[in-house]
Design a protein around this motif. Structure first.
Motif, PDB file in Angstrom:
ATOM      1  N   LYS A  30       0.831  -1.197   0.000  1.00 23.50           N
ATOM      2  CA  LYS A  30       0.000   0.000   0.000  1.00 23.50           C
ATOM      3  C   LYS A  30       0.868   1.250   0.000  1.00 23.50           C
ATOM      4  O   LYS A  30       0.551   2.235  -0.664  1.00 23.50           O
ATOM      5  CB  LYS A  30      -0.948  -0.010   1.202  1.00 23.50           C
ATOM      6  CG  LYS A  30      -2.082  -1.013   1.039  1.00 23.50           C
ATOM      7  CD  LYS A  30      -2.928  -1.152   2.274  1.00 23.50           C
ATOM      8  CE  LYS A  30      -3.836   0.009   2.499  1.00 23.50           C
ATOM      9  NZ  LYS A  30      -4.795  -0.208   3.590  1.00 23.50           N
ATOM     10  N   GLN A  32       3.818   1.502  -1.398  1.00 21.72           N
ATOM     11  CA  GLN A  32       4.335   1.647  -2.764  1.00 21.72           C
ATOM     12  C   GLN A  32       3.292   2.288  -3.670  1.00 21.72           C
ATOM     13  O   GLN A  32       3.610   3.167  -4.473  1.00 21.72           O
ATOM     14  CB  GLN A  32       4.745   0.276  -3.319  1.00 21.72           C
ATOM     15  CG  GLN A  32       5.944  -0.312  -2.625  1.00 21.72           C
ATOM     16  CD  GLN A  32       6.178  -1.770  -3.010  1.00 21.72           C
ATOM     17  OE1 GLN A  32       5.271  -2.464  -3.468  1.00 21.72           O
ATOM     18  NE2 GLN A  32       7.403  -2.220  -2.840  1.00 21.72           N
ATOM     19  N   ARG A  33       2.054   1.880  -3.543  1.00 25.56           N
ATOM     20  CA  ARG A  33       1.000   2.438  -4.376  1.00 25.56           C
ATOM     21  C   ARG A  33       0.737   3.897  -4.034  1.00 25.56           C
ATOM     22  O   ARG A  33       0.559   4.727  -4.923  1.00 25.56           O
ATOM     23  CB  ARG A  33      -0.285   1.622  -4.256  1.00 25.56           C
ATOM     24  CG  ARG A  33      -0.195   0.292  -5.017  1.00 25.56           C
ATOM     25  CD  ARG A  33      -0.641  -0.848  -4.134  1.00 25.56           C
ATOM     26  NE  ARG A  33      -0.591  -2.155  -4.756  1.00 25.56           N
ATOM     27  CZ  ARG A  33       0.474  -2.937  -4.743  1.00 25.56           C
ATOM     28  NH1 ARG A  33       1.606  -2.541  -4.246  1.00 25.56           N
ATOM     29  NH2 ARG A  33       0.432  -4.151  -5.266  1.00 25.56           N
ATOM     30  N   GLU A  36       3.432   5.980  -5.549  1.00 26.64           N
ATOM     31  CA  GLU A  36       3.254   6.160  -6.992  1.00 26.64           C
ATOM     32  C   GLU A  36       2.141   7.158  -7.282  1.00 26.64           C
ATOM     33  O   GLU A  36       2.240   7.954  -8.217  1.00 26.64           O
ATOM     34  CB  GLU A  36       2.975   4.826  -7.683  1.00 26.64           C
ATOM     35  CG  GLU A  36       2.908   4.936  -9.186  1.00 26.64           C
ATOM     36  CD  GLU A  36       4.132   5.555  -9.837  1.00 26.64           C
ATOM     37  OE1 GLU A  36       3.965   6.234 -10.871  1.00 26.64           O
ATOM     38  OE2 GLU A  36       5.264   5.395  -9.323  1.00 26.64           O
ATOM     39  N   GLU A  75      -6.430  -1.665  -0.702  1.00 29.68           N
ATOM     40  CA  GLU A  75      -5.436  -1.819  -1.761  1.00 29.68           C
ATOM     41  C   GLU A  75      -6.110  -1.721  -3.125  1.00 29.68           C
ATOM     42  O   GLU A  75      -5.559  -1.136  -4.064  1.00 29.68           O
ATOM     43  CB  GLU A  75      -4.705  -3.151  -1.615  1.00 29.68           C
ATOM     44  CG  GLU A  75      -3.532  -3.259  -2.550  1.00 29.68           C
ATOM     45  CD  GLU A  75      -2.643  -4.445  -2.244  1.00 29.68           C
ATOM     46  OE1 GLU A  75      -1.828  -4.753  -3.118  1.00 29.68           O
ATOM     47  OE2 GLU A  75      -2.753  -5.047  -1.176  1.00 29.68           O
ATOM     48  N   LEU A  79      -5.133   0.874  -6.159  1.00 26.12           N
ATOM     49  CA  LEU A  79      -4.875   0.434  -7.535  1.00 26.12           C
ATOM     50  C   LEU A  79      -5.789   1.157  -8.521  1.00 26.12           C
ATOM     51  O   LEU A  79      -5.372   1.534  -9.616  1.00 26.12           O
ATOM     52  CB  LEU A  79      -5.044  -1.076  -7.655  1.00 26.12           C
ATOM     53  CG  LEU A  79      -3.949  -1.917  -7.006  1.00 26.12           C
ATOM     54  CD1 LEU A  79      -4.337  -3.389  -7.008  1.00 26.12           C
ATOM     55  CD2 LEU A  79      -2.618  -1.703  -7.698  1.00 26.12           C
ATOM     56  N   VAL A  82      -4.324   4.591  -9.029  1.00 25.67           N
ATOM     57  CA  VAL A  82      -3.135   4.507  -9.888  1.00 25.67           C
ATOM     58  C   VAL A  82      -3.575   4.441 -11.347  1.00 25.67           C
ATOM     59  O   VAL A  82      -3.027   5.136 -12.212  1.00 25.67           O
ATOM     60  CB  VAL A  82      -2.264   3.280  -9.509  1.00 25.67           C
ATOM     61  CG1 VAL A  82      -1.205   3.003 -10.566  1.00 25.67           C
ATOM     62  CG2 VAL A  82      -1.606   3.490  -8.144  1.00 25.67           C
ATOM     63  N   VAL A  89      -2.437  -1.078 -14.829  1.00 24.71           N
ATOM     64  CA  VAL A  89      -2.296  -1.945 -13.667  1.00 24.71           C
ATOM     65  C   VAL A  89      -2.497  -3.375 -14.127  1.00 24.71           C
ATOM     66  O   VAL A  89      -3.524  -3.715 -14.697  1.00 24.71           O
ATOM     67  CB  VAL A  89      -3.318  -1.588 -12.567  1.00 24.71           C
ATOM     68  CG1 VAL A  89      -3.234  -2.576 -11.410  1.00 24.71           C
ATOM     69  CG2 VAL A  89      -3.114  -0.164 -12.084  1.00 24.71           C
ATOM     70  N   LEU A 105       4.303  -4.721  -7.257  1.00 25.08           N
ATOM     71  CA  LEU A 105       3.766  -3.926  -8.348  1.00 25.08           C
ATOM     72  C   LEU A 105       4.933  -3.145  -8.909  1.00 25.08           C
ATOM     73  O   LEU A 105       5.669  -2.507  -8.174  1.00 25.08           O
ATOM     74  CB  LEU A 105       2.684  -2.975  -7.822  1.00 25.08           C
ATOM     75  CG  LEU A 105       1.976  -2.104  -8.835  1.00 25.08           C
ATOM     76  CD1 LEU A 105       1.154  -2.964  -9.793  1.00 25.08           C
ATOM     77  CD2 LEU A 105       1.071  -1.121  -8.138  1.00 25.08           C
TER      78      LEU A 105
END
Length: 108
Positions: A30, A32-33, A36, A75, A79, A82, A89, A105
């Motif tokens: 989470k 990392q997302r 991003e 999560e 996504l 993103v 994705v 990811l």
């Protein structure tokens, strides 16, 4: 003059586990997302209000996510955000070569 020895400890690949969080396995991906999402907003030079309009969420939620406060955001929702920011994705499910699976990811 006092001398101090340097003490180092090698950590794992999950800082949340190193810090003792019980939900470390959830927090790492989470994080990392969310990172991003913050990078994509910055790269597109969006204001938080502009990002909120594009993403269909409140500006306050954009602010929290981009500051790393993503507890309570699934999560799947991260996504989705993103993807709304123009990233493809792709989720790949395959056999595990080690004892425990991993959630990864990659951002291009």
């Amino acid at each position: 003059m006092a001398r101090y020895s340097e003490i180092t400890e090698e950590g794992s690949t999950n800082v949340y586990a190193d810090l003792g969080y019980g939900d470390a396995a959830e927090m790492q991906p989470k994080s990392q997302r969310a990172g991003e999402i913050a990078r994509a907003i910055k790269a597109r030079r969006l204001t938080q209000d502009g990002a909120a309009a594009l993403l269909g969420i409140d500006q306050s939620k954009v602010s929290r996510i981009t500051r790393g406060q993503f507890r309570g955001v699934s999560e799947a929702k991260l996504l989705e955000l993103v993807a709304k920011l123009g990233h493809e994705v792709t989720i790949v499910v395959g056999p595990v070569r080690r004892r425990a699976g991993k959630n990864e990811l990659q951002f291009a």
